[in-house]
Design a protein around this motif. Structure first.
Motif: not given
Length: 182
Positions: A58-59, A129-138, A140-157
């Protein structure tokens, strides 16, 4: 005949199995059905079943929701994973971030606040490995050149990355966990 080390020892259960067993025990203690707990935790009954059987991890947000549905704190969830060791210290401050760990751990948790347009760069070590949790805000992630957008309550492994750059779009509060898998 000499005994081979570990030959007659019971293999330790995986973390997923330990968590699943504890969740199922607690659900039974409360006489709740799988469907009731799943509905409260806002997940499918099939997903909860897979978690209870140790077939799925489970996340953190899902685990927290299941814990709330079962009135179970995270600290109560993992009592069987070995002896407890308490190490007390205060948070270390490094340029706007609080480091929530200590040097003996293979996991580092960082509480990081970013102002709009502020950037935070992570150089990821091989095998880390990196786990990122956004508790507040928005952000932009650049992961080895690829872009992703995350906002409040999003998590990324994030696995097998060499470089991560986080750019705040709005004021953001982040929990960044870094570590290597066993």
């Amino acid at each position: 005949m000499s005994e081979q080390p570990g030959k007659n020892r019971r293999a330790p259960a995986s973390l997923a199995q330990e968590v699943g067993t504890r969740l199922k025990e607690r659900r039974s203690e409360l006489s709740l059905t799988l469907r009731e707990v799943a509905a409260t935790a806002e997940i499918s009954a099939a997903h909860l079943s897979d978690i209870e059987k140790g077939r799925s991890h489970a996340s953190l947000p899902v685990l927290l929701r299941i814990g709330r549905a079962l009135d179970l704190q995270l600290a109560q969830l993992l009592p069987r994973l070995g002896g407890h060791h308490l190490r007390q210290s205060s948070f270390g401050r490094v340029s706007g971030e609080a480091v929530l760990s200590h040097p003996d751990l293979k996991l580092e948790a960082i509480n990081r606040n970013l102002d709009p347009e502020e950037k935070h760069h992570l150089a990821v070590k091989p095998g880390e490995d990196v786990f990122l949790f956004v508790s507040q805000g928005r952000c932009s992630l650049a992961v080895d050149g690829s872009r992703y957008e995350v906002s409040t309550h999003d998590c990324v492994d994030i696995e097998r990355a060499s470089s991560i750059e986080i750019t705040a779009i709005a004021f953001s509060k982040l929990l960044i966990c870094r570590g290597s898998r066993p």
